[in-house]
Design an enzyme around this catalytic site. Sequence first.
Site, PDB file in Angstrom:
ATOM      1  N   LYS A  82     -11.453   1.178 -15.237  1.00 59.20           N
ATOM      2  CA  LYS A  82     -11.845  -0.181 -14.831  1.00 59.20           C
ATOM      3  C   LYS A  82     -12.184  -1.052 -16.050  1.00 59.20           C
ATOM      4  CE  LYS A  82     -11.336   0.204 -10.381  1.00 59.20           C
ATOM      5  NZ  LYS A  82     -10.301  -0.589  -9.686  1.00 59.20           N
TER       6      LYS A  82
ATOM      7  N   THR B  45     -16.767   0.894   1.761  1.00 56.15           N
ATOM      8  CA  THR B  45     -15.380   1.150   2.157  1.00 56.15           C
ATOM      9  C   THR B  45     -15.136   2.657   2.138  1.00 56.15           C
ATOM     10  OG1 THR B  45     -14.656   1.077  -0.112  1.00 56.15           O
ATOM     11  CG2 THR B  45     -14.625  -1.022   1.073  1.00 56.15           C
TER      12      THR B  45
ATOM     13  N   ASP C 156       0.864  -1.188   0.000  1.00 54.14           N
ATOM     14  CA  ASP C 156       0.000   0.000   0.000  1.00 54.14           C
ATOM     15  C   ASP C 156       0.898   1.234   0.000  1.00 54.14           C
ATOM     16  OD1 ASP C 156      -3.276   0.059   0.841  1.00 54.14           O
ATOM     17  OD2 ASP C 156      -2.225   1.996   0.887  1.00 54.14           O
TER      18      ASP C 156
ATOM     19  N   ASP D  82       4.025   2.587  -4.044  1.00 53.28           N
ATOM     20  CA  ASP D  82       3.020   3.225  -4.892  1.00 53.28           C
ATOM     21  C   ASP D  82       2.989   2.435  -6.203  1.00 53.28           C
ATOM     22  OD1 ASP D  82       1.623   4.749  -6.722  1.00 53.28           O
ATOM     23  OD2 ASP D  82       2.592   6.644  -6.181  1.00 53.28           O
TER      24      ASP D  82
ATOM     25  N   TYR E 109     -12.966   6.937 -13.851  1.00 49.81           N
ATOM     26  CA  TYR E 109     -12.999   5.693 -13.064  1.00 49.81           C
ATOM     27  C   TYR E 109     -13.514   4.519 -13.904  1.00 49.81           C
ATOM     28  CZ  TYR E 109     -14.038   2.519  -9.174  1.00 49.81           C
ATOM     29  OH  TYR E 109     -14.079   1.437  -8.328  1.00 49.81           O
TER      30      TYR E 109
END
Length: 249
Positions: A150, A181, A33, A55, A146
């Site tokens: 994806k 989340t 992470d 990263d 986004y």
Amino acid sequence: MQKTAIVTGAARGIGLATTKLFLAEERRVVMVDNDVPELTRAAEGLSNAIALPCDVSDADAVAGLVGEVERAIGRVDALINNAGIADFGPIEETGFDRWRAVMATNLDGVFLMSQAFTPALKATRGAIVNIASISALRASTLRVAYGTSKAGVAHLTQQQAVELGEHGIRANCVCPGPVRTKLAMAVHTQEIIDAYHDAIPLNRYGNESEIAEAIVWLCSDKASFVTGQRLAVDGGFEATGIGLPALRE
Ligand code: NAD
């Protein structure tokens, strides 16, 4: 020999749930992470897990990670490309910097990590699971960056499956529906939450462990003939067609 997995975006959310499920199935896990304090906190008390900050959108950092993983666990049986960011906005307000930031983590990161760990995955005839989104399969407003990133992940998965299959590497893609989340809650208003509940056949959000179950299954021998697939784990959202409220009475 004990099997291993690398999970990116492992500090919280779906990545942390996936880490814990792999650990419960006795795999060693490398937690990756770029949020170092949160990664350190998440890894505390997890035996058999190693936290390595990185990263995934930084090619040099990813190249450096290969050696660190080699020293830490020696073999890679599964790579879970889960790290992602969400930035929702109208097309006209999505500046190139915002577009690039989303592509850098969500798409470049999957490409870079998979390429870097392909030699290790060839050695174990391992598995890649890329986390896309229901936004890869269904277009919607505000997701120009986004959703496109994806959709790229979903196609990249098929490229990987086709090209790496002869080395015994399987590559599949999980497309989660909404899960509460930090990433989702930053972009889902109460109105959006209510609308999702209405539009999803199971009438609810998923939870992290329901997504993790699909990811871990795809890495297991039980899925040994499954590759190149996009598995929507979404309460039936992808299956809905003309979802007009008036037609659902
Ligand atoms: P989250 O924000 O809780 O976790 C994402 C993690 O990725 C964080 O720990 C973050 O620090 C890390 N990360 C972000 N950029 C990174 C980078 N460049 N390098 C390394 N780590 C980085 O979000 P989540 O909901 O658990 O999301 C996990 C994945 O699931 C993402 O790819 C997301 O797009 C996808 N997804 C989530 C939902 C949802 O509703 N939560 C739905 C569909 C898809």
